[in-house]
Design a protein around this motif. Sequence first.
Motif, PDB file in Angstrom:
ATOM      1  N   UNK A 259       0.829  -1.203   0.000  1.00 49.85           N
ATOM      2  CA  UNK A 259       0.000   0.000   0.000  1.00 49.85           C
ATOM      3  C   UNK A 259       0.867   1.258   0.000  1.00 49.85           C
ATOM      4  N   UNK A 260       1.943   1.224   0.781  1.00 51.07           N
ATOM      5  CA  UNK A 260       2.835   2.386   0.883  1.00 51.07           C
ATOM      6  C   UNK A 260       3.667   2.584  -0.383  1.00 51.07           C
ATOM      7  N   UNK A 261       4.163   1.471  -0.945  1.00 52.62           N
ATOM      8  CA  UNK A 261       5.111   1.564  -2.053  1.00 52.62           C
ATOM      9  C   UNK A 261       4.438   1.537  -3.422  1.00 52.62           C
ATOM     10  N   UNK A 262       3.284   0.919  -3.525  1.00 51.93           N
ATOM     11  CA  UNK A 262       2.624   0.782  -4.813  1.00 51.93           C
ATOM     12  C   UNK A 262       3.212  -0.352  -5.633  1.00 51.93           C
ATOM     13  N   UNK A 263       4.517  -0.311  -5.880  1.00 57.76           N
ATOM     14  CA  UNK A 263       5.233  -1.391  -6.556  1.00 57.76           C
ATOM     15  C   UNK A 263       6.514  -1.654  -5.777  1.00 57.76           C
ATOM     16  N   UNK A 264       6.851  -2.915  -5.591  1.00 65.16           N
ATOM     17  CA  UNK A 264       8.017  -3.268  -4.790  1.00 65.16           C
ATOM     18  C   UNK A 264       8.523  -4.626  -5.244  1.00 65.16           C
ATOM     19  N   UNK A 265       9.830  -4.838  -5.211  1.00 64.41           N
ATOM     20  CA  UNK A 265      10.383  -6.122  -5.633  1.00 64.41           C
ATOM     21  C   UNK A 265      10.250  -7.158  -4.526  1.00 64.41           C
ATOM     22  N   UNK A 266      10.242  -8.414  -4.932  1.00 67.10           N
ATOM     23  CA  UNK A 266      10.202  -9.507  -3.963  1.00 67.10           C
ATOM     24  C   UNK A 266      11.424  -9.465  -3.058  1.00 67.10           C
ATOM     25  N   UNK A 267      12.570  -9.144  -3.641  1.00 63.38           N
ATOM     26  CA  UNK A 267      13.787  -9.059  -2.834  1.00 63.38           C
ATOM     27  C   UNK A 267      13.665  -7.970  -1.773  1.00 63.38           C
ATOM     28  N   UNK A 268      13.075  -6.840  -2.126  1.00 59.04           N
ATOM     29  CA  UNK A 268      12.924  -5.765  -1.139  1.00 59.04           C
ATOM     30  C   UNK A 268      11.977  -6.195  -0.025  1.00 59.04           C
TER      31      UNK A 268
END
Length: 326
Positions: A259-268
């Motif tokens: 919700x905060x990032x919108x898009x984020x990697x699995x690693x992150x």
Amino acid sequence: MSDLIARDTHRLSTNYGEDHGIPLWLYLISSDEHNALLDAGIASTPAHLGVELAGADVTLADITLLVNSHAHADHMGGDAVVIARSKAKLAAPLREVEWIEERDRYVSELWEAYPGVLEIDSEKGRQIREMCGPNARVDILLRDGDHLSVGTHELEVIITGGHSPAHLVLLDLETRVLFTFDFVQGHGTARLDGPTLLAPLYCDRRQYLSGLLRLLEEDFELLAPSHGKVLDKREGRRHIEDSIAFVHELDQYVLNLLTEEGAISTREVASRIGFEFGNFGGVNLQTASLAEAHLRDLGRLGRAEPHWSLRLAGKSRDTEAGVVLR
């Protein structure tokens, strides 16, 4: 020396903690000249079991049945040595057989299953394969509801999955000991070699949660895990409930991240779980599995969707294996 935890039932210490910083316990049920060893440790473990087995007046040659709870290196690595020295029959869950009989497949399908998230270099791969030991042939295929007889003891097979494709739990119908092995993991396991915890590991969030809920319905007197102390019924139920709470807390945490990032990697996500959600040491097999399991479940619910992008020279790997919130 081994500890007698219930009638005919001994807990055996191993060498695993010295090298890997996490305690590992095996279990022995000995009755009417039948001796069942529950798990075999890593490849070097059987060589260290002499004193432990002597406490139960048993030798490695006396083992008649070897049970693998699941196909991870610290549980199946010693299979070939135990079988060679005892001629024991090997029993294992049906869906775990391919990894037990083909250790390279285990490494490929578990440790190398997170491209762009978890990197396994050649030295790490060598260490994992060394712990795995040689391939072993499974003699007895176990399914949910099956029973294993060990002298006067009848063991009920409960397939939970979640932690691995078909992780099993055994309930001794005589002593009511519930052998949970790696399944009930709470909020993590204390390490012997530092302040960080070993995070829970599960590859399927729904299966793990449903298995935990099922165990709450079982009538047991002792809960016997592989990486922690034996718990009485009250403590055991609390440990199961704590494991359930972990899943729900991580559900909310991952959803908040998206919700905060919108898009984020699995690693992150794995890194944030490892450093922020818990003191788990960042990205490792456990946190990668947790990130993948919870993101995949959000995908099943239609709440998020994965995407892949071409890695460009010099571009951060954190842009890969991403997830976008719908």
